[in-house]
Design a protein around this motif. Structure first.
Motif, short mmCIF file in Angstrom:
data_model
loop_
_atom_site.label_atom_id
_atom_site.label_comp_id
_atom_site.label_asym_id
_atom_site.label_seq_id
_atom_site.Cartn_x
_atom_site.Cartn_y
_atom_site.Cartn_z
N LYS A 55 -62.76 -32.95 4.89
CA LYS A 55 -62.02 -34.07 5.44
C LYS A 55 -61.99 -35.16 4.38
N ASN A 56 -61.09 -36.11 4.55
CA ASN A 56 -61.08 -37.26 3.64
C ASN A 56 -60.49 -38.47 4.33
N ASP A 57 -60.81 -39.63 3.79
CA ASP A 57 -60.12 -40.85 4.18
C ASP A 57 -59.59 -41.48 2.90
N ALA A 58 -59.30 -42.76 2.91
CA ALA A 58 -58.69 -43.39 1.74
C ALA A 58 -59.67 -43.58 0.60
N VAL A 161 -59.05 -38.96 -8.02
CA VAL A 161 -58.03 -38.68 -7.02
C VAL A 161 -57.63 -39.98 -6.34
N SER A 162 -56.33 -40.15 -6.12
CA SER A 162 -55.82 -41.34 -5.44
C SER A 162 -54.77 -40.93 -4.42
N LEU A 163 -54.86 -41.49 -3.23
CA LEU A 163 -53.87 -41.17 -2.20
C LEU A 163 -52.52 -41.82 -2.48
N SER A 164 -52.46 -42.74 -3.44
CA SER A 164 -51.22 -43.48 -3.68
C SER A 164 -50.33 -42.85 -4.74
N TRP A 165 -50.67 -41.65 -5.24
CA TRP A 165 -49.81 -41.01 -6.24
C TRP A 165 -48.39 -40.92 -5.69
N PRO A 166 -47.41 -41.52 -6.37
CA PRO A 166 -46.05 -41.50 -5.83
C PRO A 166 -45.31 -40.20 -6.08
N LEU A 167 -45.70 -39.44 -7.11
CA LEU A 167 -44.92 -38.27 -7.50
C LEU A 167 -45.55 -36.95 -7.09
N SER A 168 -46.64 -36.98 -6.36
CA SER A 168 -47.26 -35.73 -5.94
C SER A 168 -48.15 -35.96 -4.74
N GLY A 221 -43.30 -47.96 10.95
CA GLY A 221 -44.66 -48.10 11.46
C GLY A 221 -45.61 -48.72 10.46
N SER A 222 -45.48 -48.35 9.18
CA SER A 222 -46.43 -48.82 8.18
C SER A 222 -45.80 -48.79 6.80
N VAL A 223 -46.40 -49.54 5.91
CA VAL A 223 -46.11 -49.45 4.47
C VAL A 223 -47.32 -48.77 3.86
N GLY A 224 -47.18 -47.50 3.48
CA GLY A 224 -48.35 -46.73 3.11
C GLY A 224 -49.26 -46.61 4.31
N LEU A 225 -50.50 -47.05 4.16
CA LEU A 225 -51.46 -47.02 5.27
C LEU A 225 -51.56 -48.36 5.99
N ILE A 226 -50.79 -49.35 5.58
CA ILE A 226 -50.90 -50.69 6.18
C ILE A 226 -49.86 -50.84 7.28
N PRO A 227 -50.29 -51.01 8.53
CA PRO A 227 -49.33 -51.18 9.63
C PRO A 227 -48.45 -52.41 9.40
N THR A 228 -47.18 -52.29 9.76
CA THR A 228 -46.28 -53.43 9.54
C THR A 228 -46.63 -54.61 10.44
N ARG A 477 -54.22 -59.43 -6.32
CA ARG A 477 -54.32 -59.22 -4.87
C ARG A 477 -52.99 -58.61 -4.40
N THR A 478 -52.65 -57.47 -4.98
CA THR A 478 -51.40 -56.78 -4.73
C THR A 478 -51.72 -55.35 -4.32
N THR A 479 -51.01 -54.84 -3.31
CA THR A 479 -51.29 -53.50 -2.80
C THR A 479 -50.01 -52.68 -2.78
N ASN A 480 -50.17 -51.37 -2.94
CA ASN A 480 -49.06 -50.44 -2.74
C ASN A 480 -49.13 -49.79 -1.36
N GLY A 481 -49.99 -50.31 -0.51
CA GLY A 481 -50.17 -49.77 0.83
C GLY A 481 -51.32 -48.81 0.94
N TYR A 482 -51.92 -48.44 -0.20
CA TYR A 482 -53.05 -47.52 -0.21
C TYR A 482 -54.29 -48.13 -0.85
N SER A 483 -54.07 -49.03 -1.82
CA SER A 483 -55.19 -49.67 -2.51
C SER A 483 -54.64 -50.89 -3.24
N TYR A 484 -55.56 -51.70 -3.76
CA TYR A 484 -55.14 -52.79 -4.63
C TYR A 484 -54.70 -52.21 -5.98
#
Length: 499
Positions: A55-58, A161-168, A221-228, A477-484
């Motif tokens: 299992k994994n989380d962010a 490993v990063s959950l925010s990889w945009p191309l894979s 619903g969300s931007v990445g993992l961040i609820p709108t 202090r900028t996020t892509n919805g998965y991390s700073y």
């Protein structure tokens, strides 16, 4: 859209299925029994002596090596494991890069980490700062007979490993060894993995959290993992401290994923309302169609296959079937923001009834403050008394209270500074903090400071005579919805001699 060179989501061996991780809605407590519920619905893969579960989380990968055939409850023996990861995912052993986890000898709940030097060869061990292991001897979801279980909590950053990889879709390659004294066996999975990384098995991570429905926006619903619903009217996001991604008054940047409210998308799809438009309104502008091409990965039953998405010639998108298993479920659009100037943008998503271009089935507007600028950093001066010390100088420091003082700048005009760290490195991997400051909500839109005197009074003294690198880091202090994301670093080198 740019493609990753030589990249594919495939299994490393013919007919060798990957281990597919599932999302951990709550962090797994390694100290709790494996049958207590935390591992329910975990991804699973069989090996000759049992199963491996994932299992994994962010932030963490949770693995359990469920060794069904190790039924001898013999703590204190030489039972052990190895757990290896291909850090750069090139399926080759890279010296001082790829990692192996093991035990401190005779300490079954103390994890050690080391780097590969070559096939079957490693560096010395150290303690990972956040990763953990716990050994258990008990029944498991795979057997009612008590047996040995190794449970791991591996920090994703540690295995690159990063959950925010945009191309894979996020993935890694792994292999492991388990040894049992009673009964006696040593098992490698896959065989000889520690000498040949082409044999490693693929592990595909999940980025499909269950976001509480009350937090989801009505359509987006969300931007990445961040609820709108956690994004305010000024386009900045704040989430709860215990949430998957904890951000405070954060702007947005990088490549953004707008993810739909699944219940609403299912209703739209079932009603045949599958055509939608995405528009963007820049600061001081007006709405225009947001045109973007992206890729998502569709699960085939054995692997993720690349599938491309693009608008029609008229700038409209088509909703895929929400029942299909994608690497990112319910993805409405993925678009890069790096070319956009900082400021408050409005994004509007509109679904139309059937084939109509005017009858609206659903619509939502959200505001995002976009800022891809990184904070400015500068070491304005380093002084010994009243004299400036130039870079690369060799400077003698007298008895206390003699020392150095500094003036530093960490400034973000848009007010999206997250943290400042000023420190010195020296010797063999040693470091010492000189000044640090982090963000709190009370700071509002924090711009930082310019030409700040450090220390505020007195002098800073080096711990020993040595060559020093003074390093200033400012994070955004900028996020892509998965991390700073985003930081700026500057350094200056000196040699300091204590007399």
């Amino acid at each position: 859209m740019a493609k990753l060179r030589n990249f594919s989501i495939t299994t490393p061996l013919l007919f060798a299925f990957p281990l597919k991780s599932t999302w951990a809605n709550s962090p797994i407590n390694l100290g709790a029994p494996i049958n207590s519920g935390g591992w329910e619905n975990a991804g699973s893969l069989k090996f000759s002596r049992g199963y491996i579960m994932a299992k994994n989380d962010a932030n963490f990968l949770y693995l359990a090596i469920d060794v069904l055939e190790d039924t001898g409850n013999d703590p204190g023996t030489n039972d052990y494991f190895w757990l290896s990861f291909d850090y750069n995912r090139d399926r080759a052993i890279t010296s001082n890069v790829d990692v192996n986890y093991a035990l401190y000898k005779n300490q079954p709940n103390k994890l050690a980490i080391q780097k590969y030097l070559g096939p079957g060869s490693w560096t010395g061990i150290s303690v990972p700062p956040k990763s953990e292991v716990v050994q258990e001897f008990a029944p498991s979801p795979n057997s009612e007979v008590s047996h040995r279980i190794w449970k791991f909590k591996i920090e994703l950053k540690e295995i690159n490993v990063s959950l925010s990889w945009p191309l894979s879709t996020p993935y890694t390659y792994f292999g492991f060894r388990v040894r049992s004294s009673n009964p006696g066996f040593i098992t490698d999975f896959p065989g000889g993995f520690y000498k040949d990384f082409t044999k490693l098995r693929q592990l595909i991570l999940s980025r499909k959290p269950t976001i509480p429905s009350a937090d989801l926006g009505p359509l987006v619903g969300s931007v990445g993992l961040i609820p709108t619903t956690k994004i305010d009217v000024l386009g900045r996001a704040t989430t709860d401290p215990g949430y998957y991604v904890h951000v405070e008054n954060a702007a947005f940047g990088g490549t953004l994923n707008l993810i739909g409210n699944r219940t609403k998308l299912q209703q739209l799809y079932a009603a045949g309302n599958r055509k939608y438009k995405v528009e963007i309104d820049p600061p001081g502008g007006s709405y225009t169609k947001l045109i973007s091409n992206w890729s998502n990965y569709r699960w085939t039953g054995s692997t993720y296959a690349l599938q491309s998405f693009a608008p029609s010639a008229y700038g409209y998108y088509q909703l895929p079937n929400p029942a299909i298993d994608y690497s990112i479920d319910d993805l409405l659009i993925q678009f890069p923001t790096t070319a956009l100037l900082p400021g408050l943008y409005k994004i509007r998503v509109t679904f139309y009834i059937g084939s109509s271009y005017t009858s609206v089935a659903a619509q939502q507007e959200l505001r995002l403050y976009i800022d891809n600028h990184v904070p400015a950093t500068n070491i304005e001066s380093i002084k010994h008394g009243s004299s400036e010390v130039s870079a690369c100088a060799i400077e003698s420091i007298g008895a206390a209270p003699d020392g150095l003082n500094f003036r530093i700048t960490a400034n973000d005009p848009e007010g999206n500074l997250r943290g400042v760290s000023f420190y010195a490195t020296y010797g063999a991997g040693l470091s010492t903090s000189i000044y640090s400051e982090g963000y709190s909500l009370s700071k509002g839109n924090w711009t930082g400071f310019t030409n700040k005197l450090v220390p505020a009074s007195g002098n800073w003294r080096p711990p020993q005579s040595c060559a020093y690198s003074f390093i200033l880091v400012a994070t955004a202090r900028t996020t892509n919805g998965y991390s700073y994301i985003g930081k700026n670093t500057i350094h200056r080198n000196l040699t300091l001699l204590l007399s």
